[in-house]
Design a protein around this motif. Structure first.
Motif, PDB file in Angstrom:
ATOM      1  N   ALA A  49      12.111  11.773  -7.996  1.00  0.00           N
ATOM      2  CA  ALA A  49      12.544  11.664  -6.953  1.00  0.00           C
ATOM      3  C   ALA A  49      11.909  12.403  -5.693  1.00  0.00           C
ATOM      4  O   ALA A  49      11.952  12.029  -4.477  1.00  0.00           O
ATOM      5  CB  ALA A  49      14.042  12.235  -7.070  1.00  0.00           C
ATOM      6  N   VAL A  66      19.956   9.963  -3.585  1.00  0.00           N
ATOM      7  CA  VAL A  66      18.340   9.771  -3.871  1.00  0.00           C
ATOM      8  C   VAL A  66      18.194   9.577  -5.284  1.00  0.00           C
ATOM      9  O   VAL A  66      18.323  10.819  -6.108  1.00  0.00           O
ATOM     10  CB  VAL A  66      17.212  10.616  -3.011  1.00  0.00           C
ATOM     11  N   SER A 102      14.045   7.673   2.267  1.00  0.00           N
ATOM     12  CA  SER A 102      12.946   8.661   1.969  1.00  0.00           C
ATOM     13  C   SER A 102      11.723   8.645   3.072  1.00  0.00           C
ATOM     14  O   SER A 102      11.399   7.582   3.651  1.00  0.00           O
ATOM     15  CB  SER A 102      12.158   8.256   0.558  1.00  0.00           C
ATOM     16  N   CYS A 135      16.163   2.448   2.770  1.00  0.00           N
ATOM     17  CA  CYS A 135      15.874   3.692   2.150  1.00  0.00           C
ATOM     18  C   CYS A 135      15.224   4.914   2.981  1.00  0.00           C
ATOM     19  O   CYS A 135      14.489   4.521   4.015  1.00  0.00           O
ATOM     20  CB  CYS A 135      14.669   3.660   1.172  1.00  0.00           C
ATOM     21  N   GLY A 180      19.701  14.641   0.589  1.00  0.00           N
ATOM     22  CA  GLY A 180      19.474  13.341   0.264  1.00  0.00           C
ATOM     23  C   GLY A 180      18.930  12.416   1.342  1.00  0.00           C
ATOM     24  O   GLY A 180      19.098  11.401   1.538  1.00  0.00           O
ATOM     25  N   HIS A 201      14.318   6.944  -4.014  1.00  0.00           N
ATOM     26  CA  HIS A 201      14.983   5.961  -3.147  1.00  0.00           C
ATOM     27  C   HIS A 201      16.286   6.280  -3.005  1.00  0.00           C
ATOM     28  O   HIS A 201      16.939   6.541  -4.185  1.00  0.00           O
ATOM     29  CB  HIS A 201      14.595   4.824  -4.176  1.00  0.00           C
ATOM     30  N   ASP A 202      16.869   5.868  -1.976  1.00  0.00           N
ATOM     31  CA  ASP A 202      18.411   5.718  -1.670  1.00  0.00           C
ATOM     32  C   ASP A 202      18.690   4.137  -1.232  1.00  0.00           C
ATOM     33  O   ASP A 202      17.587   3.425  -0.850  1.00  0.00           O
ATOM     34  CB  ASP A 202      19.064   6.795  -1.025  1.00  0.00           C
TER      35      ASP A 202
END
Ligand code: CU
Length: 159
Positions: free
Chosen positions: A62, A107, A135, A133, A92, A67-68
């Motif tokens: 992560a 995430v 990130s 996402c 996150g 990724h979320d």
């Protein structure tokens, strides 16, 4: 690049020996190439709640390729992504308690998966929603349209 439209076919349920896909449950994948497996997601208007499962099919951790999956109004995406960078991975990549965020997963690193369930009560038919996402740098590529309701549910071949 894969460009698929996912239409609630993520989860197969068995009822009375007949398998069918619950259109209110969607699975989407992400990978080490900074991609989601779909650019559009759609659920029928009669889903009282939607369950989205995010899988990270890659191998990177992560901290490198996290990724979320976040859902918000299209017009709120940039501000959320920006605030998420300030929040950092500890939070996150999400601004804490931000009412603009309709739904969000944690995430994930490679090999992980998680599910978020949210009510559709606050979703407005015809509003433009995006999933993305948070990130850093990912939302420019990892972003797609989320649609609730009627006509937009029909899949278009080759899209
Ligand atoms: Cu990402």
């Amino acid at each position: 690049m894969r460009c698929l439209r996912v239409i609630g076919a993520g989860l197969l349920l068995l009822a009375g020996g007949v398998a069918y896909a619950d259109p209110c449950n969607i699975t989407i994948e992400s990978n080490d190439m900074m991609q989601f497996s779909a650019h559009e997601m759609a659920v029928p208007a009669d889903c009282a709640a939607v369950e989205v499962t995010l899988r990270h099919a890659g191998k990177l951790p992560a901290t490198v390729m996290g990724h979320d999956w976040v859902l918000a109004k299209d017009s709120d995406v940039s501000a959320i992504v920006h605030a998420g960078q300030s929040a950092g991975l500890t939070h996150g990549y999400l601004p804490p308690n931000d009412p603009r965020i309709i739904a969000a997963t944690r995430v994930l690193g490679g090999g992980e998966s998680t599910t978020v369930k949210f009510s559709t009560a606050g979703l407005i038919h015809g509003e433009r929603y995006s999933f993305f996402c948070t990130s850093p740098g990912h939302a420019t590529v990892m972003r797609g349209r989320f649609t609730i309701g009627g006509a937009t549910r029909v899949a278009q071949a080759g899209k």
